[in-house]
Write a protein that holds these residues in place. Structure first.
Motif, PDB file in Angstrom:
ATOM      1  N   ASP A 158      14.006  75.705  77.533  1.00 37.44           N
ATOM      2  CA  ASP A 158      14.836  74.845  78.372  1.00 37.44           C
ATOM      3  C   ASP A 158      15.691  75.583  79.388  1.00 37.44           C
ATOM      4  N   ALA A 159      15.925  76.876  79.192  1.00 40.06           N
ATOM      5  CA  ALA A 159      16.815  77.616  80.083  1.00 40.06           C
ATOM      6  C   ALA A 159      16.671  79.108  79.796  1.00 40.06           C
ATOM      7  N   GLY A 160      17.252  79.904  80.678  1.00 42.82           N
ATOM      8  CA  GLY A 160      17.329  81.340  80.476  1.00 42.82           C
ATOM      9  C   GLY A 160      18.759  81.808  80.654  1.00 42.82           C
ATOM     10  N   LYS A 161      19.017  83.007  80.184  1.00 45.47           N
ATOM     11  CA  LYS A 161      20.350  83.597  80.321  1.00 45.47           C
ATOM     12  C   LYS A 161      20.205  85.053  80.744  1.00 45.47           C
ATOM     13  N   LEU A 162      21.072  85.497  81.651  1.00 42.73           N
ATOM     14  CA  LEU A 162      21.073  86.899  82.038  1.00 42.73           C
ATOM     15  C   LEU A 162      22.493  87.444  82.053  1.00 42.73           C
ATOM     16  N   LEU A 163      22.598  88.724  81.726  1.00 43.50           N
ATOM     17  CA  LEU A 163      23.874  89.435  81.687  1.00 43.50           C
ATOM     18  C   LEU A 163      24.035  90.220  82.980  1.00 43.50           C
ATOM     19  N   LEU A 164      25.211  90.128  83.598  1.00 38.94           N
ATOM     20  CA  LEU A 164      25.459  90.783  84.876  1.00 38.94           C
ATOM     21  C   LEU A 164      26.779  91.555  84.797  1.00 38.94           C
ATOM     22  N   ARG A 165      26.677  92.818  84.344  1.00 35.03           N
ATOM     23  CA  ARG A 165      27.855  93.678  84.287  1.00 35.03           C
ATOM     24  C   ARG A 165      27.831  94.612  85.495  1.00 35.03           C
ATOM     25  N   LEU A 166      28.921  94.621  86.265  1.00 39.09           N
ATOM     26  CA  LEU A 166      28.969  95.355  87.517  1.00 39.09           C
ATOM     27  C   LEU A 166      30.109  96.373  87.480  1.00 39.09           C
ATOM     28  N   ASP A 167      29.748  97.643  87.629  1.00 38.29           N
ATOM     29  CA  ASP A 167      30.720  98.727  87.747  1.00 38.29           C
ATOM     30  C   ASP A 167      30.618  99.249  89.169  1.00 38.29           C
ATOM     31  N   TYR A 168      31.682  99.131  89.929  1.00 36.17           N
ATOM     32  CA  TYR A 168      31.643  99.510  91.337  1.00 36.17           C
ATOM     33  C   TYR A 168      31.387 100.999  91.536  1.00 36.17           C
ATOM     34  N   THR A 169      31.506 101.819  90.491  1.00 38.20           N
ATOM     35  CA  THR A 169      31.265 103.255  90.598  1.00 38.20           C
ATOM     36  C   THR A 169      29.908 103.664  90.029  1.00 38.20           C
ATOM     37  N   ASP A 170      29.120 102.719  89.532  1.00 43.87           N
ATOM     38  CA  ASP A 170      27.848 103.027  88.871  1.00 43.87           C
ATOM     39  C   ASP A 170      26.686 102.461  89.687  1.00 43.87           C
ATOM     40  N   PRO A 171      25.853 103.327  90.294  1.00 43.05           N
ATOM     41  CA  PRO A 171      24.724 102.837  91.103  1.00 43.05           C
ATOM     42  C   PRO A 171      23.760 101.959  90.312  1.00 43.05           C
ATOM     43  N   GLY A 172      23.704 102.125  88.984  1.00 39.67           N
ATOM     44  CA  GLY A 172      22.817 101.299  88.185  1.00 39.67           C
ATOM     45  C   GLY A 172      23.143  99.827  88.266  1.00 39.67           C
ATOM     46  N   SER A 173      24.379  99.506  88.605  1.00 42.48           N
ATOM     47  CA  SER A 173      24.767  98.100  88.715  1.00 42.48           C
ATOM     48  C   SER A 173      24.029  97.392  89.848  1.00 42.48           C
ATOM     49  N   LEU A 174      23.680  98.147  90.891  1.00 44.85           N
ATOM     50  CA  LEU A 174      22.955  97.539  92.007  1.00 44.85           C
ATOM     51  C   LEU A 174      21.567  97.082  91.579  1.00 44.85           C
ATOM     52  N   THR A 175      20.915  97.863  90.705  1.00 46.73           N
ATOM     53  CA  THR A 175      19.608  97.452  90.182  1.00 46.73           C
ATOM     54  C   THR A 175      19.729  96.145  89.419  1.00 46.73           C
ATOM     55  N   THR A 176      20.760  96.059  88.571  1.00 49.17           N
ATOM     56  CA  THR A 176      20.973  94.827  87.813  1.00 49.17           C
ATOM     57  C   THR A 176      21.259  93.658  88.742  1.00 49.17           C
ATOM     58  N   LEU A 177      22.089  93.892  89.762  1.00 50.25           N
ATOM     59  CA  LEU A 177      22.464  92.821  90.687  1.00 50.25           C
ATOM     60  C   LEU A 177      21.246  92.281  91.432  1.00 50.25           C
ATOM     61  N   GLU A 178      20.408  93.174  91.946  1.00 52.80           N
ATOM     62  CA  GLU A 178      19.220  92.724  92.675  1.00 52.80           C
ATOM     63  C   GLU A 178      18.233  92.025  91.747  1.00 52.80           C
ATOM     64  N   SER A 179      18.031  92.584  90.557  1.00 52.04           N
ATOM     65  CA  SER A 179      17.113  91.969  89.603  1.00 52.04           C
ATOM     66  C   SER A 179      17.606  90.585  89.187  1.00 52.04           C
ATOM     67  N   ALA A 180      18.917  90.454  89.030  1.00 48.55           N
ATOM     68  CA  ALA A 180      19.479  89.163  88.657  1.00 48.55           C
ATOM     69  C   ALA A 180      19.245  88.129  89.755  1.00 48.55           C
ATOM     70  N   ALA A 181      19.407  88.536  91.004  1.00 49.29           N
ATOM     71  CA  ALA A 181      19.178  87.605  92.114  1.00 49.29           C
ATOM     72  C   ALA A 181      17.741  87.112  92.138  1.00 49.29           C
ATOM     73  N   ARG A 182      16.793  88.011  91.909  1.00 50.34           N
ATOM     74  CA  ARG A 182      15.382  87.604  91.911  1.00 50.34           C
ATOM     75  C   ARG A 182      15.076  86.702  90.712  1.00 50.34           C
ATOM     76  N   ALA A 183      15.728  86.940  89.590  1.00 48.20           N
ATOM     77  CA  ALA A 183      15.542  86.066  88.431  1.00 48.20           C
ATOM     78  C   ALA A 183      16.092  84.668  88.704  1.00 48.20           C
ATOM     79  N   VAL A 184      17.229  84.589  89.384  1.00 50.58           N
ATOM     80  CA  VAL A 184      17.778  83.284  89.769  1.00 50.58           C
ATOM     81  C   VAL A 184      16.796  82.555  90.671  1.00 50.58           C
ATOM     82  N   ASP A 185      16.209  83.278  91.637  1.00 53.00           N
ATOM     83  CA  ASP A 185      15.209  82.666  92.525  1.00 53.00           C
ATOM     84  C   ASP A 185      14.024  82.128  91.731  1.00 53.00           C
ATOM     85  N   ALA A 186      13.507  82.942  90.804  1.00 56.84           N
ATOM     86  CA  ALA A 186      12.319  82.551  90.046  1.00 56.84           C
ATOM     87  C   ALA A 186      12.603  81.364  89.131  1.00 56.84           C
TER      88      ALA A 186
END
Length: 314
Positions: A158-186
């Protein structure tokens, strides 16, 4: 296999409601998984479904997606969630209580619950990104290693859930942010709700991520999460209660997206947690509660009472 009729023995003791929990026959679960793996898809196909919002338009969801991220601790018990039979017993009991709408979990747990027949007329929410392993150096690079949108659609969930933790000093957060946006689109393309759980995080003294629950940080995280993807039509927010619960009314003015509260691990002071939830649940955009460890592993061991109290807050 049905949750209330699976013979077996309990492997945990000392809890207040052990006698009320349905017993899980692990050997039978393993036998079915080994001999007839297609039984999982068959159970999903015949599962009786219901609308996301039913009756009063509120949601009470029990969460159990922590183990897939290696987060097995509850309070001072580091491996509390490691006993799968015990976890399934607690989940089946929680799902049987009046007013509980459904469950959020990873594929392995949802597959077990399907085989146990515990998901009939329940909301089933697949956990999508579990790659940010608890305690790992890459914890904030939280890649999508769980349910894909096509899996949720294929299984009739019925639904999905995603975790979005963002650290402004950690480049890995950008990967999560972009992946989350594409998951929202899908998910929006499939007209499936997706619950986004956002945090602004930073590295603590021990090197692990610490979620900032100040009003400013939670406000900023909600603004970012609300703007993900090309459409917000199917996006919900999964929101923690701020350090000062009195700030929640102002924080929740950040977005018009429907939201549910995040229960979290409340420790020994269960009553204080209920009081924080009670106030926030009165806000106009808050449509329910998603709680896991605090209800499945309460300090007094009484799962049914913890769940019933949480339902009563709605």
């Amino acid at each position: 296999m049905r949750a209330g009729r699976v013979a077996g023995t309990h492997t945990e003791g000392g809890d207040g409601d052990t006698a009320r929990r349905p017993r899980i026959d692990v050997a039978e679960l393993v036998r079915v998984r080994a001999a007839r793996p297609e039984a999982i898809a068959e159970a999903a196909a015949r599962r009786a479904r219901r609308p996301l919002l039913d009756g009063g338009g509120r949601l009470m969801i029990v969460a159990a997606d922590h183990p897939a991220r290696g987060a097995l601790g509850v309070g001072d018990r580091d491996l509390a969630m490691a006993n799968r039979a015990g976890l399934l017993e607690r989940l089946c009991l929680a799902l049987s209580r009046p007013g509980v709408d459904g469950v959020l979990a990873s594929a392995d747990i949802l597959d077990d619950l399907l085989l146990l027949g515990a998901l009939e007329h329940k909301i089933v929410m697949g956990s999508m990104n579990r790659g940010g392993l608890h305690g790992a150096s890459f914890e904030l690079d939280d890649r999508f290693t769980g349910h894909r949108p096509e899996d949720i659609e294929r299984l009739g969930f019925d639904a999905g859930k995603l975790l979005l933790r963002l650290d402004y000093t950690d480049p890995g957060s950008l990967t999560t942010l972009e992946s989350a946006a594409r998951a929202v689109d899908a998910m929006a393309a499939r007209r499936l709700p997706v619950f986004v759980e956002p945090f602004i995080s930073h590295r603590g003294p021990q090197g692990g991520p610490v979620n900032d629950l100040s009003a400013e940080a939670v406000t900023r995280s909600l603004a970012i999460a609300s703007g993900l993807g090309g459409s917000s039509a199917y996006t919900w927010l999964k929101v923690p209660v701020t350090e000062n619960p009195d700030d929640m009314a102002r924080v929740m003015e950040t977005s018009t997206l429907p939201a549910v509260l995040l229960g979290g691990d409340v420790g020994d002071d269960q009553e204080a947690a209920y009081e924080k939830w009670r106030g926030a649940l009165r806000l106009p955009t808050v449509r329910g509660l998603v709680a896991g460890r605090s209800l499945l592993y309460p300090a007094d061991g009484d799962v049914a009472a913890a769940v019933d109290t949480a339902v009563g807050l709605l």
